[in-house]
Design a protein around this motif. Structure first.
Motif, PDB file in Angstrom:
ATOM      1  N   ASP A  14       0.830  -1.202   0.000  1.00 23.40           N
ATOM      2  CA  ASP A  14       0.000   0.000   0.000  1.00 23.40           C
ATOM      3  C   ASP A  14       0.867   1.256   0.000  1.00 23.40           C
ATOM      4  O   ASP A  14       0.355   2.368  -0.164  1.00 23.40           O
ATOM      5  CB  ASP A  14      -0.920   0.016   1.213  1.00 23.40           C
ATOM      6  N   LEU A  15       2.184   1.103   0.150  1.00 22.27           N
ATOM      7  CA  LEU A  15       3.093   2.238   0.267  1.00 22.27           C
ATOM      8  C   LEU A  15       4.018   2.375  -0.934  1.00 22.27           C
ATOM      9  O   LEU A  15       5.159   2.803  -0.804  1.00 22.27           O
ATOM     10  CB  LEU A  15       3.930   2.095   1.559  1.00 22.27           C
ATOM     11  N   THR A  16       3.531   2.040  -2.108  1.00 21.82           N
ATOM     12  CA  THR A  16       4.372   2.146  -3.316  1.00 21.82           C
ATOM     13  C   THR A  16       4.487   3.567  -3.849  1.00 21.82           C
ATOM     14  O   THR A  16       5.230   3.813  -4.799  1.00 21.82           O
ATOM     15  CB  THR A  16       3.835   1.234  -4.433  1.00 21.82           C
ATOM     16  N   GLY A  17       3.734   4.512  -3.274  1.00 19.68           N
ATOM     17  CA  GLY A  17       3.996   5.923  -3.533  1.00 19.68           C
ATOM     18  C   GLY A  17       3.148   6.613  -4.572  1.00 19.68           C
ATOM     19  O   GLY A  17       2.735   7.748  -4.369  1.00 19.68           O
ATOM     20  N   LEU A  18       2.879   5.978  -5.674  1.00 22.60           N
ATOM     21  CA  LEU A  18       2.178   6.634  -6.769  1.00 22.60           C
ATOM     22  C   LEU A  18       0.699   6.813  -6.433  1.00 22.60           C
ATOM     23  O   LEU A  18      -0.014   5.833  -6.184  1.00 22.60           O
ATOM     24  CB  LEU A  18       2.330   5.805  -8.046  1.00 22.60           C
ATOM     25  N   ALA A  19       0.215   8.055  -6.403  1.00 19.20           N
ATOM     26  CA  ALA A  19      -1.216   8.357  -6.257  1.00 19.20           C
ATOM     27  C   ALA A  19      -1.902   7.506  -5.197  1.00 19.20           C
ATOM     28  O   ALA A  19      -2.856   6.786  -5.465  1.00 19.20           O
ATOM     29  CB  ALA A  19      -1.932   8.203  -7.593  1.00 19.20           C
ATOM     30  N   LEU A  20      -1.402   7.569  -3.985  1.00 19.48           N
ATOM     31  CA  LEU A  20      -1.940   6.892  -2.805  1.00 19.48           C
ATOM     32  C   LEU A  20      -1.583   5.406  -2.731  1.00 19.48           C
ATOM     33  O   LEU A  20      -2.066   4.690  -1.863  1.00 19.48           O
ATOM     34  CB  LEU A  20      -3.459   7.082  -2.682  1.00 19.48           C
ATOM     35  N   GLY A  21      -0.722   4.933  -3.614  1.00 19.34           N
ATOM     36  CA  GLY A  21      -0.120   3.618  -3.458  1.00 19.34           C
ATOM     37  C   GLY A  21      -1.010   2.445  -3.824  1.00 19.34           C
ATOM     38  O   GLY A  21      -2.176   2.572  -4.148  1.00 19.34           O
ATOM     39  N   GLY A  22      -0.396   1.262  -3.767  1.00 14.67           N
ATOM     40  CA  GLY A  22      -1.083   0.025  -4.114  1.00 14.67           C
ATOM     41  C   GLY A  22      -0.210  -0.854  -4.984  1.00 14.67           C
ATOM     42  O   GLY A  22       0.922  -0.506  -5.332  1.00 14.67           O
ATOM     43  N   ASP A  23      -0.749  -2.004  -5.349  1.00 14.13           N
ATOM     44  CA  ASP A  23       0.030  -2.996  -6.081  1.00 14.13           C
ATOM     45  C   ASP A  23       0.282  -2.642  -7.542  1.00 14.13           C
ATOM     46  O   ASP A  23       1.263  -3.093  -8.139  1.00 14.13           O
ATOM     47  CB  ASP A  23      -0.674  -4.356  -6.000  1.00 14.13           C
ATOM     48  N   LYS A  24      -0.580  -1.837  -8.158  1.00 10.18           N
ATOM     49  CA  LYS A  24      -0.530  -1.677  -9.618  1.00 10.18           C
ATOM     50  C   LYS A  24       0.746  -1.043 -10.160  1.00 10.18           C
ATOM     51  O   LYS A  24       1.177  -1.405 -11.266  1.00 10.18           O
ATOM     52  CB  LYS A  24      -1.744  -0.881 -10.107  1.00 10.18           C
ATOM     53  N   PRO A  25       1.387  -0.090  -9.450  1.00  8.39           N
ATOM     54  CA  PRO A  25       2.613   0.482 -10.029  1.00  8.39           C
ATOM     55  C   PRO A  25       3.682  -0.548 -10.352  1.00  8.39           C
ATOM     56  O   PRO A  25       4.392  -0.409 -11.359  1.00  8.39           O
ATOM     57  CB  PRO A  25       3.076   1.472  -8.948  1.00  8.39           C
ATOM     58  N   ARG A  26       3.813  -1.575  -9.527  1.00  9.40           N
ATOM     59  CA  ARG A  26       4.801  -2.611  -9.843  1.00  9.40           C
ATOM     60  C   ARG A  26       4.480  -3.268 -11.187  1.00  9.40           C
ATOM     61  O   ARG A  26       5.387  -3.562 -11.985  1.00  9.40           O
ATOM     62  CB  ARG A  26       4.795  -3.689  -8.760  1.00  9.40           C
ATOM     63  N   LYS A  27       3.198  -3.533 -11.434  1.00  6.88           N
ATOM     64  CA  LYS A  27       2.785  -4.182 -12.676  1.00  6.88           C
ATOM     65  C   LYS A  27       2.937  -3.230 -13.868  1.00  6.88           C
ATOM     66  O   LYS A  27       3.381  -3.620 -14.954  1.00  6.88           O
ATOM     67  CB  LYS A  27       1.336  -4.657 -12.541  1.00  6.88           C
ATOM     68  N   LEU A  28       2.563  -1.975 -13.636  1.00  6.03           N
ATOM     69  CA  LEU A  28       2.585  -0.995 -14.725  1.00  6.03           C
ATOM     70  C   LEU A  28       4.008  -0.614 -15.132  1.00  6.03           C
ATOM     71  O   LEU A  28       4.224  -0.141 -16.252  1.00  6.03           O
ATOM     72  CB  LEU A  28       1.798   0.246 -14.317  1.00  6.03           C
ATOM     73  N   GLU A  29       4.983  -0.813 -14.267  1.00  8.68           N
ATOM     74  CA  GLU A  29       6.372  -0.527 -14.644  1.00  8.68           C
ATOM     75  C   GLU A  29       6.771  -1.307 -15.889  1.00  8.68           C
ATOM     76  O   GLU A  29       7.493  -0.790 -16.747  1.00  8.68           O
ATOM     77  CB  GLU A  29       7.311  -0.876 -13.491  1.00  8.68           C
ATOM     78  N   TYR A  30       6.304  -2.531 -15.981  1.00  7.93           N
ATOM     79  CA  TYR A  30       6.651  -3.362 -17.143  1.00  7.93           C
ATOM     80  C   TYR A  30       5.645  -3.181 -18.283  1.00  7.93           C
ATOM     81  O   TYR A  30       6.034  -3.128 -19.460  1.00  7.93           O
ATOM     82  CB  TYR A  30       6.726  -4.832 -16.724  1.00  7.93           C
ATOM     83  N   GLU A  31       4.361  -3.089 -17.952  1.00  8.17           N
ATOM     84  CA  GLU A  31       3.347  -2.990 -19.004  1.00  8.17           C
ATOM     85  C   GLU A  31       3.455  -1.661 -19.748  1.00  8.17           C
ATOM     86  O   GLU A  31       3.364  -1.614 -20.992  1.00  8.17           O
ATOM     87  CB  GLU A  31       1.956  -3.157 -18.408  1.00  8.17           C
TER      88      GLU A  31
END
Length: 336
Positions: free
Chosen positions: A42-59
């Motif tokens: 929940d602390l990934t930073g982008l726009a209040l955080g969550g799991d999706k930024p990790r996935k979107l880094e590659y997509e």
């Protein structure tokens, strides 16, 4: 070739603040018995955080490689994925169109509010099942191409073979944190939606020599459908990484879904209250609340006690709490 080297072959944008913490929930652990560790995605930073930024880094690295100028995706009215895909697109200089399925949580609150603030082109459609929005996404892409734009379609929840790489990286990160602390967990609990996160983390943990049960808590479909999704994404991901490994046996539970996806079950709401009042950590009513509800049910049944170590993934989604205020207010009154 090790897994880190295999990952390095794929383009990646930097969207998430990683590594995310692996927090020990000492007060909750003292109350329950087992030692509970929370992986804080929940602390990934982008726009209040969550799991999706990790996935979107590659997509979205693929989208930029292909010269896309607009990202098109879909989800429910309170979609975390819509919020974070819009934010990622903005961070990378692209527009975003989101197709949302109309449901009971259409108040201008939570994720829907953030999507509007981020400037997405929001299209609301009426469908029987919000997991079946792909045809609407393709229609929007056709419309944009006809207007001279270069769209890149991202499926619901953002799950593709390439996006799964983000959670292979997360699984390696978790394994490194556990080794550094000398932890050998007895179980790792993960949400199971489309199955991308679950499959990727399972692959990474097994690769790193962690044999403990990886336990999926379904948020939307029955166990057989989840198992089929797991086998599908395992095949897609191992083919992409060129790894010839059969899928290991996994444990998936479907009894915590409730009436439908996004149903704020009593067990889910109890889990939200428990974490808030013992640790000051807010869970969400769709994913992390149900994941914790699954763990808590197993603990209450005697599966986990003193001497056990359990890791739970917090996949984010906290902005949705605000759209669920009626259900939360009713539950707070019920619990006094």
């Amino acid at each position: 070739m090790d897994l880190t080297t295999r990952l390095a072959r794929f383009p990646r944008e930097h969207l998430a603040l990683t590594p995310t913490p692996l927090d020990e929930l000492s007060r909750l652990s003292a109350e329950l018995g087992p030692r509970v560790l929370l992986k804080r995605d929940d602390l990934t930073g982008l726009a209040l955080g969550g799991d999706k930024p990790r996935k979107l880094e590659y997509e979205l690295a693929r989208a930029r490689r292909d010269g896309a100028d607009v990202v098109v995706t879909c989800g429910s009215m309170q979609s975390n994925h819509a919020r974070l895909t819009t934010a990622a697109a903005r961070r990378l200089g692209m527009d975003c169109t989101v197709v949302l399925s109309r449901d009971a949580y259409d108040e201008f609150q939570g994720n829907l509010l953030t999507v509007r603030l981020l400037g997405a082109d929001v299209r609301v459609v009426d469908v029987a099942d919000h997991w079946g929005l792909d045809t609407h996404v393709q229609a929007v892409c056709d419309e944009l191409r006809a207007a001279g734009r270069r769209p890149h379609a991202v499926p619901i929840s953002g799950t593709t073979p390439h996006s799964c790489l983000g959670y292979v990286r997360a699984g390696l990160e978790l394994a490194a944190q556990l080794r550094e602390r000398g932890e050998r967990p007895d179980a790792v609990y993960l949400p199971f939606g489309t199955g991308g996160i679950f499959t990727a983390v399972t692959l990474a943990l097994r690769d790193q020599g962690f044999p403990c049960p990886v336990i999926g808590i379904s948020v939307n479909q029955d166990r057989d459908a989840c198992q089929a999704d797991y086998r599908h994404w395992w095949g897609e991901l191992t083919a992409l990484l060129e790894i010839g490994a059969p899928p290991p046996e996994v444990e998936i539970h479907d009894e915590f879904v409730g009436r439908e996806y996004g149903d704020p079950t009593e067990a889910c709401l109890d889990a939200i209250l428990l974490l808030a009042r013992t640790e000051g950590v807010l869970l969400d009513p769709v994913y992390s609340g149900k994941t914790f509800a699954g763990f808590l049910a197993h603990q209450a049944a005697g599966r986990w006690g003193a001497g056990h170590r359990v890791v739970v993934l917090h996949s984010g989604g906290v902005p949705a709490l605000f759209a669920y205020h009626d259900a939360l207010a009713e539950h707070l009154a019920k619990r006094g």
